[in-house]
Design an enzyme around this catalytic site. Structure first.
Site, short mmCIF file in Angstrom:
data_model
loop_
_atom_site.label_atom_id
_atom_site.label_comp_id
_atom_site.label_asym_id
_atom_site.label_seq_id
_atom_site.Cartn_x
_atom_site.Cartn_y
_atom_site.Cartn_z
N ASP A 28 1.94 0.73 -19.98
CA ASP A 28 1.33 1.58 -18.97
C ASP A 28 -0.16 1.24 -18.86
O ASP A 28 -0.90 1.38 -19.84
CB ASP A 28 1.52 3.04 -19.42
CG ASP A 28 1.01 4.05 -18.40
OD1 ASP A 28 0.19 3.69 -17.55
OD2 ASP A 28 1.45 5.21 -18.49
N ASN A 55 -3.14 -4.93 -9.94
CA ASN A 55 -2.21 -4.63 -8.84
C ASN A 55 -1.44 -3.33 -9.05
O ASN A 55 -1.11 -2.64 -8.09
CB ASN A 55 -1.23 -5.81 -8.72
CG ASN A 55 -0.21 -5.60 -7.62
OD1 ASN A 55 -0.57 -5.52 -6.45
ND2 ASN A 55 1.06 -5.51 -8.00
N SER A 108 -6.83 -0.84 -0.93
CA SER A 108 -5.90 -0.39 0.11
C SER A 108 -6.68 0.07 1.33
O SER A 108 -7.79 0.62 1.19
CB SER A 108 -5.06 0.78 -0.41
OG SER A 108 -4.33 1.37 0.67
N TYR A 120 -5.19 8.94 -4.10
CA TYR A 120 -4.97 7.49 -3.89
C TYR A 120 -6.20 6.89 -3.21
O TYR A 120 -6.70 5.84 -3.63
CB TYR A 120 -3.71 7.30 -3.04
CG TYR A 120 -3.30 5.88 -2.81
CD1 TYR A 120 -2.76 5.11 -3.83
CD2 TYR A 120 -3.43 5.30 -1.55
CE1 TYR A 120 -2.37 3.79 -3.61
CE2 TYR A 120 -3.04 3.99 -1.32
CZ TYR A 120 -2.50 3.23 -2.35
OH TYR A 120 -2.12 1.93 -2.12
N LYS A 124 -8.72 3.97 -4.64
CA LYS A 124 -8.84 2.67 -4.00
C LYS A 124 -10.27 2.38 -3.53
O LYS A 124 -10.72 1.24 -3.56
CB LYS A 124 -7.84 2.57 -2.83
CG LYS A 124 -6.39 2.55 -3.29
CD LYS A 124 -6.14 1.36 -4.22
CE LYS A 124 -4.70 1.20 -4.64
NZ LYS A 124 -4.46 -0.01 -5.43
N1 LIG Z 1 2.87 -1.11 -0.01
C1 LIG Z 1 1.82 -0.95 0.77
O1 LIG Z 1 1.96 -0.70 1.98
C2 LIG Z 1 0.43 -1.06 0.19
C3 LIG Z 1 -0.65 -0.89 1.05
C4 LIG Z 1 -1.94 -1.01 0.55
C5 LIG Z 1 -2.14 -1.31 -0.78
N2 LIG Z 1 -1.08 -1.47 -1.62
C6 LIG Z 1 -1.36 -1.78 -3.01
O2 LIG Z 1 -0.65 -2.95 -3.38
C7 LIG Z 1 -0.37 -2.91 -4.79
C8 LIG Z 1 1.10 -3.15 -5.00
O3 LIG Z 1 1.81 -2.10 -4.35
P1 LIG Z 1 3.36 -2.20 -4.01
O4 LIG Z 1 3.51 -1.73 -2.62
O5 LIG Z 1 3.92 -3.52 -4.44
O6 LIG Z 1 3.87 -1.02 -4.97
P2 LIG Z 1 5.23 -0.93 -5.83
O7 LIG Z 1 5.38 0.50 -6.20
O8 LIG Z 1 6.31 -1.57 -5.05
O9 LIG Z 1 4.86 -1.79 -7.09
C9 LIG Z 1 3.90 -1.33 -8.01
C10 LIG Z 1 4.26 -1.83 -9.39
O10 LIG Z 1 3.32 -1.28 -10.29
C11 LIG Z 1 4.03 -0.82 -11.43
N3 LIG Z 1 3.29 0.28 -12.04
C12 LIG Z 1 3.09 1.53 -11.54
N4 LIG Z 1 2.42 2.27 -12.41
C13 LIG Z 1 2.20 1.50 -13.49
C14 LIG Z 1 1.55 1.72 -14.75
N5 LIG Z 1 1.02 2.92 -15.04
N6 LIG Z 1 1.50 0.71 -15.64
C15 LIG Z 1 2.05 -0.49 -15.35
N7 LIG Z 1 2.68 -0.76 -14.19
C16 LIG Z 1 2.76 0.23 -13.28
C17 LIG Z 1 5.37 -0.33 -10.88
O11 LIG Z 1 6.35 -0.24 -11.88
C18 LIG Z 1 5.67 -1.39 -9.83
O12 LIG Z 1 6.38 -2.49 -10.35
C19 LIG Z 1 -0.84 -1.53 -5.27
O13 LIG Z 1 -2.13 -1.65 -5.81
C20 LIG Z 1 -0.91 -0.71 -3.98
O14 LIG Z 1 -1.79 0.37 -4.07
C21 LIG Z 1 0.21 -1.36 -1.16
#
Ligand SMILES: NC(=O)c1ccc[n+]([C@@H]2O[C@H](COP(=O)([O-])OP(=O)(O)OC[C@H]3O[C@@H](n4cnc5c(N)ncnc54)[C@H](O)[C@@H]3O)[C@@H](O)[C@H]2O)c1
Length: 228
Positions: A28, A55, A108, A120, A124
């Site tokens: 974590d 990430n 984000s 959130y 960010k």
């Molecule tokens: N999906 C979108 O539209 C979007 C938009 C803007 C920014 N983002 C950013 O992109 C990045 C990836 O997002 P995503 O959409 O792939 O999300 P996702 O939820 O699909 O993947 C996130 C991953 O992080 C892991 N994770 C979560 N909490 C954790 C912790 N405490 N310790 C270790 N691992 C942990 C999860 O298990 C997962 O595998 C993030 O930083 C998110 O904020 C996503």
């Protein structure tokens, strides 16, 4: 590093299919000691830490007027504290290397525009502050620190919020390019910022969002109507 073993295992499989090696640390990021152990495991396995990508993150739509202290701490703990403590240990390793290193933080669009997700958003925007601060402080140690600002991507996170066809069409229509992004769109930008071609870039904030951040609501409206 992922707290979800299965998600991490799938990523390792993709890396292996590409003929590369990987090491999965199930932990974590909100636990500072786990961050230290993860960086130590990478250093032991590979001999150096060249790149850190912050990430891991979670979303939260709890309104500010109802905010629970636990929810605020959970989101800031994973998204911002996690990035801080992963950076702390990676920086210590990178500063001792002749070739330095590169950190890429995933922010984000929700940190710059309102998506009704205050914890959130704050985490960010905090990521952007951290990026600027670390870039300014560790440049002389050969460490570059940049941020990518994704728009609305089709990932498990987005599908947990709204996986409907209508939701996907609306998210696509909300940006000038009118198409949906994927994790790969972000990955290509990260690869560039982490690599030697970006050797003179630090403290940069790169939107990867199909133009979402520059789009005004009014010109977008007809496309949103068509998507309905
Ligand atoms: N999906 C979108 O539209 C979007 C938009 C803007 C920014 N983002 C950013 O992109 C990045 C990836 O997002 P995503 O959409 O792939 O999300 P996702 O939820 O699909 O993947 C996130 C991953 O992080 C892991 N994770 C979560 N909490 C954790 C912790 N405490 N310790 C270790 N691992 C942990 C999860 O298990 C997962 O595998 C993030 O930083 C998110 O904020 C996503």
């Amino acid at each position: 590093m992922d707290r979800d073993r299965e998600a991490g295992r799938r990523t390792c499989e993709l890396i292996a299919a590409d003929g590369e090696k990987s090491l999965l640390e199930v932990a974590d990021v909100s636990d500072a000691e786990s961050c230290r152990k993860a960086v130590a495991a990478a250093t032991t396995a590979y001999g150096s830490v060249d790149v850190l990508v912050n990430n891991a993150a979670v979303t939260s739509f709890m309104p500010a007027s109802d905010m629970a202290e636990e929810e605020w701490s959970r989101v800031i703990g994973i998204n911002l504290k996690g990035a801080m403590f992963m950076s702390k240990w990676a920086l210590k390793a990178m500063m001792g290397q002749a070739h330095g290193g590169a950190i890429v933080n995933i922010a984000s669009g929700a940190g710059l525009r309102s998506f009704a997700s205050p914890a959130y958003a704050a985490s960010k925007t905090g990521i952007l502050g951290l990026t600027a601060d670390l870039a300014g402080t560790y440049g002389r140690h050969g460490v570059r620190v940049n941020a990518v600002v994704p728009g609305m991507l089709n990932t498990p996170m987005a599908r947990r919020i709204d996986a409907s066809e209508r939701g996907r069409k609306l998210r696509s229509a909300a940006s000038p390019l009118g198409t949906e992004g994927t994790g790969w769109d972000v990955a290509w930008a990260v690869l560039f910022l982490a690599g030697d071609e970006a050797r003179w870039i630090t403290g940069a904030v790169l939107p990867v969002d199909a133009g979402m951040l520059v789009a005004a609501p009014l010109p977008t409206l007809p496309f949103m109507r068509d998507a309905e």
